[in-house]
Design a protein around this motif. Structure first.
Motif, PDB file in Angstrom:
ATOM      1  N   SER A  18     -11.109  10.148   8.181  1.00  0.00           N
ATOM      2  CA  SER A  18     -10.886   9.328   6.987  1.00  0.00           C
ATOM      3  C   SER A  18      -9.458   9.491   6.484  1.00  0.00           C
ATOM      4  CB  SER A  18     -11.886   9.718   5.889  1.00  0.00           C
ATOM      5  OG  SER A  18     -13.216   9.510   6.308  1.00  0.00           O
ATOM      6  N   MET A  19      -8.956  10.718   6.507  1.00  0.00           N
ATOM      7  CA  MET A  19      -7.578  10.964   6.081  1.00  0.00           C
ATOM      8  C   MET A  19      -6.587  10.215   6.962  1.00  0.00           C
ATOM      9  SD  MET A  19      -7.878  15.072   5.391  1.00  0.00           S
ATOM     10  CE  MET A  19      -6.101  15.276   5.394  1.00  0.00           C
ATOM     11  N   ILE A  20      -6.821  10.246   8.264  1.00  0.00           N
ATOM     12  CA  ILE A  20      -5.916   9.566   9.201  1.00  0.00           C
ATOM     13  C   ILE A  20      -5.943   8.059   8.969  1.00  0.00           C
ATOM     14  CG2 ILE A  20      -5.597   8.996  11.641  1.00  0.00           C
ATOM     15  CD1 ILE A  20      -6.480  11.862  12.287  1.00  0.00           C
ATOM     16  N   PHE A  21      -7.139   7.496   8.793  1.00  0.00           N
ATOM     17  CA  PHE A  21      -7.251   6.053   8.596  1.00  0.00           C
ATOM     18  C   PHE A  21      -6.547   5.618   7.307  1.00  0.00           C
ATOM     19  CE2 PHE A  21      -9.404   2.266   6.982  1.00  0.00           C
ATOM     20  CZ  PHE A  21      -9.342   1.436   8.090  1.00  0.00           C
ATOM     21  N   VAL A  22      -6.792   6.328   6.216  1.00  0.00           N
ATOM     22  CA  VAL A  22      -6.184   5.956   4.935  1.00  0.00           C
ATOM     23  C   VAL A  22      -4.670   6.116   4.987  1.00  0.00           C
ATOM     24  CG1 VAL A  22      -6.057   6.546   2.488  1.00  0.00           C
ATOM     25  CG2 VAL A  22      -8.271   6.482   3.634  1.00  0.00           C
ATOM     26  N   VAL A  58      -3.311   9.364  -6.577  1.00  0.00           N
ATOM     27  CA  VAL A  58      -4.337   9.035  -7.571  1.00  0.00           C
ATOM     28  C   VAL A  58      -4.811   7.594  -7.373  1.00  0.00           C
ATOM     29  CG1 VAL A  58      -4.823   8.789 -10.025  1.00  0.00           C
ATOM     30  CG2 VAL A  58      -3.414  10.696  -9.220  1.00  0.00           C
ATOM     31  N   ALA A  59      -3.849   6.670  -7.201  1.00  0.00           N
ATOM     32  CA  ALA A  59      -4.220   5.269  -6.991  1.00  0.00           C
ATOM     33  C   ALA A  59      -5.004   5.103  -5.698  1.00  0.00           C
ATOM     34  CB  ALA A  59      -2.966   4.404  -6.960  1.00  0.00           C
ATOM     35  N   MET A  60      -4.615   5.832  -4.655  1.00  0.00           N
ATOM     36  CA  MET A  60      -5.331   5.743  -3.395  1.00  0.00           C
ATOM     37  C   MET A  60      -6.760   6.239  -3.529  1.00  0.00           C
ATOM     38  SD  MET A  60      -2.533   6.904  -0.583  1.00  0.00           S
ATOM     39  CE  MET A  60      -3.831   7.062   0.626  1.00  0.00           C
ATOM     40  N   SER A  61      -6.951   7.326  -4.262  1.00  0.00           N
ATOM     41  CA  SER A  61      -8.306   7.845  -4.446  1.00  0.00           C
ATOM     42  C   SER A  61      -9.164   6.849  -5.217  1.00  0.00           C
ATOM     43  CB  SER A  61      -8.256   9.191  -5.178  1.00  0.00           C
ATOM     44  OG  SER A  61      -7.714   9.044  -6.482  1.00  0.00           O
ATOM     45  N   ILE A  62      -8.560   6.149  -6.184  1.00  0.00           N
ATOM     46  CA  ILE A  62      -9.316   5.135  -6.938  1.00  0.00           C
ATOM     47  C   ILE A  62      -9.719   3.983  -6.021  1.00  0.00           C
ATOM     48  CG2 ILE A  62      -9.132   3.428  -8.790  1.00  0.00           C
ATOM     49  CD1 ILE A  62      -7.316   5.388 -10.269  1.00  0.00           C
ATOM     50  N   ILE A  63      -8.827   3.609  -5.099  1.00  0.00           N
ATOM     51  CA  ILE A  63      -9.109   2.502  -4.193  1.00  0.00           C
ATOM     52  C   ILE A  63     -10.146   2.885  -3.152  1.00  0.00           C
ATOM     53  CG2 ILE A  63      -8.106   0.992  -2.423  1.00  0.00           C
ATOM     54  CD1 ILE A  63      -5.460   1.171  -4.019  1.00  0.00           C
ATOM     55  N   TRP A  64      -9.985   4.062  -2.543  1.00  0.00           N
ATOM     56  CA  TRP A  64     -10.791   4.420  -1.387  1.00  0.00           C
ATOM     57  C   TRP A  64     -12.064   5.186  -1.718  1.00  0.00           C
ATOM     58  CZ3 TRP A  64     -10.215   2.543   3.377  1.00  0.00           C
ATOM     59  CH2 TRP A  64      -9.004   1.914   3.680  1.00  0.00           C
ATOM     60  N   THR A  65     -12.145   5.816  -2.876  1.00  0.00           N
ATOM     61  CA  THR A  65     -13.358   6.572  -3.215  1.00  0.00           C
ATOM     62  C   THR A  65     -14.601   5.689  -3.239  1.00  0.00           C
ATOM     63  OG1 THR A  65     -12.105   8.249  -4.426  1.00  0.00           O
ATOM     64  CG2 THR A  65     -14.452   8.046  -4.938  1.00  0.00           C
ATOM     65  N   PRO A  66     -14.588   4.509  -3.885  1.00  0.00           N
ATOM     66  CA  PRO A  66     -15.794   3.655  -3.824  1.00  0.00           C
ATOM     67  C   PRO A  66     -16.100   3.166  -2.405  1.00  0.00           C
ATOM     68  CG  PRO A  66     -14.327   2.959  -5.598  1.00  0.00           C
ATOM     69  CD  PRO A  66     -13.551   3.915  -4.752  1.00  0.00           C
ATOM     70  N   LEU A  67     -15.051   2.923  -1.627  1.00  0.00           N
ATOM     71  CA  LEU A  67     -15.272   2.418  -0.276  1.00  0.00           C
ATOM     72  C   LEU A  67     -15.896   3.490   0.621  1.00  0.00           C
ATOM     73  CD1 LEU A  67     -14.835   0.065   1.725  1.00  0.00           C
ATOM     74  CD2 LEU A  67     -12.621   1.108   2.274  1.00  0.00           C
ATOM     75  N   LEU A  68     -15.416   4.735   0.508  1.00  0.00           N
ATOM     76  CA  LEU A  68     -15.875   5.812   1.382  1.00  0.00           C
ATOM     77  C   LEU A  68     -16.878   6.730   0.699  1.00  0.00           C
ATOM     78  CD1 LEU A  68     -12.436   6.757   2.994  1.00  0.00           C
ATOM     79  CD2 LEU A  68     -14.229   5.294   3.944  1.00  0.00           C
ATOM     80  N   SER A  69     -17.483   6.277  -0.378  1.00  0.00           N
ATOM     81  CA  SER A  69     -18.470   7.090  -1.081  1.00  0.00           C
ATOM     82  C   SER A  69     -19.594   7.479  -0.128  1.00  0.00           C
ATOM     83  CB  SER A  69     -19.029   6.315  -2.275  1.00  0.00           C
ATOM     84  OG  SER A  69     -20.015   7.077  -2.939  1.00  0.00           O
ATOM     85  N   PRO A  85       0.795  -1.236   0.000  1.00  0.00           N
ATOM     86  CA  PRO A  85       0.000   0.000   0.000  1.00  0.00           C
ATOM     87  C   PRO A  85       0.822   1.278   0.000  1.00  0.00           C
ATOM     88  CG  PRO A  85      -0.947  -1.577   1.520  1.00  0.00           C
ATOM     89  CD  PRO A  85       0.365  -2.154   1.066  1.00  0.00           C
ATOM     90  N   SER A  86       2.038   1.229   0.563  1.00  0.00           N
ATOM     91  CA  SER A  86       2.863   2.441   0.606  1.00  0.00           C
ATOM     92  C   SER A  86       3.326   2.864  -0.784  1.00  0.00           C
ATOM     93  CB  SER A  86       4.082   2.216   1.511  1.00  0.00           C
ATOM     94  OG  SER A  86       4.975   1.271   0.937  1.00  0.00           O
ATOM     95  N   LEU A  87       3.250   1.947  -1.763  1.00  0.00           N
ATOM     96  CA  LEU A  87       3.665   2.274  -3.127  1.00  0.00           C
ATOM     97  C   LEU A  87       2.584   3.006  -3.896  1.00  0.00           C
ATOM     98  CD1 LEU A  87       5.389  -1.114  -4.066  1.00  0.00           C
ATOM     99  CD2 LEU A  87       6.460   0.949  -3.162  1.00  0.00           C
ATOM    100  N   ALA A  88       1.370   3.021  -3.368  1.00  0.00           N
ATOM    101  CA  ALA A  88       0.253   3.660  -4.064  1.00  0.00           C
ATOM    102  C   ALA A  88       0.357   5.174  -3.935  1.00  0.00           C
ATOM    103  CB  ALA A  88      -1.075   3.169  -3.491  1.00  0.00           C
ATOM    104  N   GLY A  89       0.273   5.881  -5.052  1.00  0.00           N
ATOM    105  CA  GLY A  89       0.259   7.336  -5.039  1.00  0.00           C
ATOM    106  C   GLY A  89      -1.126   7.858  -4.684  1.00  0.00           C
TER     107      GLY A  89
END
Length: 324
Positions: free
Chosen positions: A188-192, A144-155, A138-142
């Protein structure tokens, strides 16, 4: 009288000769190790061009008004005075948010890194590499990639994975605005950020723990150590101080670099009611939107000072004292 003048001249000549001899010896020493300097020259050049020169330029520009088009105009301490007296967004939102975020992410991510590194170190070798890979990836995700991963989850609507699960379980009555409300954005920012905080510092601590001499643990048991917690406190931590110092520095840097996660999650810049607005966000705002480069560099200098003091504190805790 003449004898005194002669003695003074003699001492002056002797001092001058000694100084010339030291200078000659210094350059001779450099010449003798010229091959070594040739090998480190690429690093020194890159360090000067990409780190030292920009830092010095920022310090100089922080005392100027500079919009990127006109020549810088010296304004003295005005930029630093305006931070405290006129920049209400900085004092009311950016600075408190940054301090709170860094206090949670820095120590929190650091403690999580050490604990997970220790748990992985006691696993059998066949499982160790897979758990390490799962935590480090997960630390390799930038952003943009993080937003793609977490946006559907935290919609924030009912089809968001988290909201859908909580609604079906009867734990909430209506969808929660996880990333678009002032109340929940920072959490949410802290958790991600904690999710992606197992980076290079985590690997360094894992390597340090795995390289602790097993004989130290055996000697500790003979000396009266009876629990895992005592082993960690009296053997593991002292034996891995260099790796822990590196992990602390990386945790501090990671906490500062992750400031843009608020905009990536919420899709808004600035974030809703400045709930996720950080000093880095304030620097970007003044530098690339308002083109007030002088004020932006002054903010950068303050941020550099904060990071420097935090690193000094980390070095005080985990640095190796002379003679150890």
């Amino acid at each position: 009288m003449l004898n005194n003048e002669a003695q003074v001249l003699r001492r002056t000549h002797t001092s001058t000769s000694t100084l010339k001899g030291k200078i000659t010896d210094f350059f001779q020493l450099i010449w003798n190790y010229r091959a070594s300097y040739l090998f480190i020259a690429p690093f020194v050049i890159c360090f000067f061009i990409f780190i030292l020169a920009p830092v010095l330029a920022s310090i100089v520009l922080s005392f100027t008004y500079f919009n990127g088009l006109e020549a810088p105009r010296f304004v003295g301490w005005n930029n630093f005075r305006d931070m405290l007296s006129q920049d209400l967004i900085l004092t009311k939102y950016a600075l408190p948010n940054t301090i709170w975020f860094a206090l949670i992410i820095g120590p929190g991510g650091y403690i999580c890194s050490f604990m997970l590194a220790w748990f992985i170190s006691i696993l059998p070798g066949i499982y160790r590499k897979w758990f390490t890979l799962a935590l480090y990836t997960p630390s390799l995700a930038g952003l943009v990639a993080m937003s793609i991963i977490w946006t559907p989850l935290l919609s924030s609507d009912r089809i968001g994975y988290l909201n859908s699960f909580l609604l079906n379980a009867g734990l909430i009555a209506e969808p929660v605005l996880w990333v678009t409300s002032k109340e929940h954005l920072m959490n949410s920012m802290i958790f991600v950020t904690l999710w992606k905080s197992m980076g290079i510092g985590f690997l360094a601590m894992l390597a340090g723990i795995l390289n602790v001499n097993p004989e130290l643990y055996e000697a500790g048991r003979l000396d009266g150590i009876r629990s895992r917690l005592e082993e960690i406190w009296y053997i593991t931590i002292p034996s891995t101080k260099p790796q822990m110092l590196f992990g602390a520095v990386m945790a501090i840097v990671g906490a500062i670099q992750s400031s843009g996660i608020g905009g990536a999650l919420s899709g808004m810049n600035p974030t809703p009611q400045y709930a996720g607005h950080m000093i880095v966000s304030q620097i970007d705002d003044y530098a690339f939107k308002r083109f007030e480069m002088g004020y932006a560099t002054a903010l950068s200098v303050i941020l550099l000072l904060i990071v420097y003091l935090a690193n000094k504190f980390a070095n005080k805790l985990f640095g190796t004292k002379e003679g150890e």
